[in-house]
Motif scaffolding. Structure first.
Motif, mmCIF file in Angstrom:
data_model
loop_
_atom_site.group_PDB
_atom_site.id
_atom_site.type_symbol
_atom_site.label_atom_id
_atom_site.label_comp_id
_atom_site.label_asym_id
_atom_site.label_seq_id
_atom_site.Cartn_x
_atom_site.Cartn_y
_atom_site.Cartn_z
ATOM 1 N N GLY A 159 40.626 -37.639 61.600
ATOM 2 C CA GLY A 159 39.893 -36.637 60.835
ATOM 3 C C GLY A 159 39.215 -35.604 61.718
ATOM 4 O O GLY A 159 39.286 -34.391 61.443
ATOM 5 N N ALA A 160 38.576 -36.053 62.794
ATOM 6 C CA ALA A 160 37.884 -35.129 63.697
ATOM 7 C C ALA A 160 38.862 -34.176 64.366
ATOM 8 O O ALA A 160 38.588 -32.971 64.501
ATOM 9 N N SER A 161 40.014 -34.684 64.777
ATOM 10 C CA SER A 161 41.024 -33.830 65.408
ATOM 11 C C SER A 161 41.516 -32.765 64.431
ATOM 12 O O SER A 161 41.697 -31.601 64.813
ATOM 13 N N GLY A 162 41.720 -33.167 63.184
ATOM 14 C CA GLY A 162 42.146 -32.199 62.177
ATOM 15 C C GLY A 162 41.124 -31.095 61.974
ATOM 16 O O GLY A 162 41.479 -29.911 61.858
ATOM 17 N N VAL A 163 39.851 -31.454 61.947
ATOM 18 C CA VAL A 163 38.792 -30.455 61.780
ATOM 19 C C VAL A 163 38.754 -29.494 62.966
ATOM 20 O O VAL A 163 38.633 -28.271 62.796
ATOM 21 N N VAL A 164 38.870 -30.027 64.177
ATOM 22 C CA VAL A 164 38.834 -29.182 65.377
ATOM 23 C C VAL A 164 40.043 -28.241 65.417
ATOM 24 O O VAL A 164 39.909 -27.048 65.738
ATOM 25 N N LEU A 165 41.215 -28.756 65.074
ATOM 26 C CA LEU A 165 42.417 -27.914 65.079
ATOM 27 C C LEU A 165 42.299 -26.795 64.050
ATOM 28 O O LEU A 165 42.689 -25.650 64.316
ATOM 29 N N LEU A 166 41.748 -27.112 62.889
ATOM 30 C CA LEU A 166 41.531 -26.082 61.872
ATOM 31 C C LEU A 166 40.517 -25.052 62.358
ATOM 32 O O LEU A 166 40.678 -23.843 62.131
ATOM 33 N N THR A 167 39.489 -25.510 63.061
ATOM 34 C CA THR A 167 38.484 -24.597 63.610
ATOM 35 C C THR A 167 39.102 -23.650 64.627
ATOM 36 O O THR A 167 38.793 -22.450 64.655
ATOM 37 N N VAL A 168 39.987 -24.182 65.477
ATOM 38 C CA VAL A 168 40.667 -23.332 66.458
ATOM 39 C C VAL A 168 41.525 -22.287 65.754
ATOM 40 O O VAL A 168 41.552 -21.107 66.141
ATOM 41 N N ARG A 169 42.195 -22.716 64.711
ATOM 42 C CA ARG A 169 43.028 -21.783 63.932
ATOM 43 C C ARG A 169 42.182 -20.668 63.335
ATOM 44 O O ARG A 169 42.537 -19.484 63.412
ATOM 45 N N LEU A 170 41.043 -21.025 62.750
ATOM 46 C CA LEU A 170 40.148 -20.025 62.171
ATOM 47 C C LEU A 170 39.548 -19.133 63.257
ATOM 48 O O LEU A 170 39.360 -17.932 63.049
ATOM 49 N N LEU A 171 39.245 -19.718 64.411
ATOM 50 C CA LEU A 171 38.724 -18.937 65.536
ATOM 51 C C LEU A 171 39.706 -17.851 65.944
ATOM 52 O O LEU A 171 39.316 -16.699 66.210
ATOM 53 N N MET A 172 40.982 -18.196 65.983
ATOM 54 C CA MET A 172 41.997 -17.252 66.427
ATOM 55 C C MET A 172 42.313 -16.181 65.379
ATOM 56 O O MET A 172 42.730 -15.079 65.728
ATOM 57 N N THR A 173 42.135 -16.501 64.107
ATOM 58 C CA THR A 173 42.573 -15.587 63.045
ATOM 59 C C THR A 173 41.435 -14.872 62.317
ATOM 60 O O THR A 173 41.662 -13.832 61.701
ATOM 61 N N ARG A 174 40.208 -15.406 62.376
ATOM 62 C CA ARG A 174 39.129 -14.856 61.543
ATOM 63 C C ARG A 174 37.908 -14.366 62.318
ATOM 64 O O ARG A 174 36.940 -13.947 61.691
ATOM 65 N N THR A 175 37.913 -14.447 63.633
ATOM 66 C CA THR A 175 36.728 -14.064 64.398
ATOM 67 C C THR A 175 37.042 -12.928 65.364
ATOM 68 O O THR A 175 38.207 -12.652 65.670
ATOM 69 N N ARG A 176 35.981 -12.285 65.848
ATOM 70 C CA ARG A 176 36.154 -11.175 66.778
ATOM 71 C C ARG A 176 36.753 -11.652 68.101
ATOM 72 O O ARG A 176 37.645 -11.003 68.652
ATOM 73 N N ILE A 177 36.258 -12.772 68.616
ATOM 74 C CA ILE A 177 36.799 -13.278 69.879
ATOM 75 C C ILE A 177 38.270 -13.631 69.734
ATOM 76 O O ILE A 177 39.078 -13.413 70.638
ATOM 77 N N GLY A 178 38.649 -14.143 68.560
ATOM 78 C CA GLY A 178 40.062 -14.435 68.308
ATOM 79 C C GLY A 178 40.895 -13.166 68.299
ATOM 80 O O GLY A 178 42.017 -13.139 68.818
ATOM 81 N N LEU A 179 40.334 -12.099 67.720
ATOM 82 C CA LEU A 179 41.027 -10.809 67.709
ATOM 83 C C LEU A 179 41.225 -10.290 69.126
ATOM 84 O O LEU A 179 42.301 -9.790 69.484
#
Length: 301
Positions: A159-179
């Motif tokens: 479960g924790a790994s899934g949450v972290v992977l989803l967070t990385v995905r959101l970081l890359m697609t929805r945040t300024r640093i990801g942009l």
């Protein structure tokens, strides 16, 4: 069922580790040979933090879960600024440089931590019996055989790994640093022309990649043990996963990690671990021959 569940645990940890490697290559075009040592360093630091914290296991593990990835990320950022930046991120030179970083981390760990393998106590470890079913003369029967079980901590790792992977995905697609990361990934020179601090982006990416590897190690070390030579297998498997999934493709990396680890667990139970590794190597060879860009090709995070 048990083999599938155990494979899911190792797949979750491998996905975290490989995503860190894939992120570094995707944005920086750097093959980080020291990635496995950042994994090892996360496990060793987790033991140090848990050992120094004392008290209840959950306290030490909770601190390790935060402190170890942050420290490893800072060390990686320092290595990027002090070494990789000075060689201009040249592909050939960075391979040699990261090999040097690998040996430095490994030998410093050996001198300070020692050669012994040491466990970290999990914060919780309730045993959960797993049901089994079969069809009998009386019809469908469900029962709980002795010895067929897992633990609450292993389920928490998934479960924790899934949450972290989803967070990385959101970081890359929805945040300024990801942009900024994606812009740097697409065209470094254009990113520089638009005023993007590429060197800072590279340092952040290298730190995040190493931090993900360290986090994966903290999650798995209560199941295995911290040892100064434990970085070899995660590095090799991460390279296999990244090649199969597609260099720089985070979704492909996650899918490849699940594929490799689930098949490895099932094949190891019914045949042998050696056959599982042979098949994984054969799969890499087939991908390189018939689809060099990986199964997910141009798919990016």
């Amino acid at each position: 069922m048990l083999a599938t569940l155990e494979g899911a645990v190792t797949a979750a940890v491998l996905a975290l580790t490989a995503v860190g490697l894939s992120l570094v290559f995707g944005v920086m075009r750097v093959v980080n040979v020291a990635h496995g040592e950042f994994f090892m360093l996360g496990a060793v630091l987790a033991w140090w933090v848990a050992h120094l914290a004392g008290g209840h296991a959950a306290v030490g593990f909770g601190l390790a879960l935060v402190v170890a990835p942050v420290l490893v990320g800072l060390i990686a950022a320092l290595a990027d600024v002090a070494v990789l930046k000075r060689v201009g991120y040249d592909p050939e030179r960075t391979i040699v440089a990261t090999i040097g970083i690998l040996y430095i981390i490994q030998q410093v760990t050996l001198m300070t931590y020692g050669p012994d393998a040491r466990p970290v106590e999990p914060p919780f470890n309730t045993r959960i019996p797993l049901p089994w079913f079969e069809f009998t003369d009386q019809g469908f029967a469900l029962y709980w055989p002795w010895g067929l079980s897992t633990t609450s901590y292993k389920l928490a790792v998934i479960g924790a790994s899934g949450v972290v992977l989803l967070t990385v995905r959101l970081l890359m697609t929805r945040t300024r640093i990801g942009l900024l990361m994606r812009a740097t990934q697409l065209d470094r020179e254009t990113a520089l022309a638009f005023g993007i601090p590429v060197d800072r982006v590279y340092a952040v990416v290298f730190a995040i990649g190493a931090g993900l590897a360290a986090l994966a190690a903290v999650l798995i070390v209560p199941i295995s043990q911290a040892h100064y030579l434990m970085g070899g297998d995660p590095l090799l498997l991460s390279f296999i996963v990244v090649i199969i999934g597609g260099l720089g493709s985070l979704p492909g990396t996650v899918v490849a990690a699940i594929l490799i680890r689930l098949s490895d667990g099932i094949i190891s139970v019914f045949f042998s671990p050696t056959l599982a590794k042979i098949l994984a190597t054969l799969l890499v060879a087939l991908v390189l021959v018939f689809r060099p860009q990986g199964l997910f090709g141009g798919a990016r995070a």
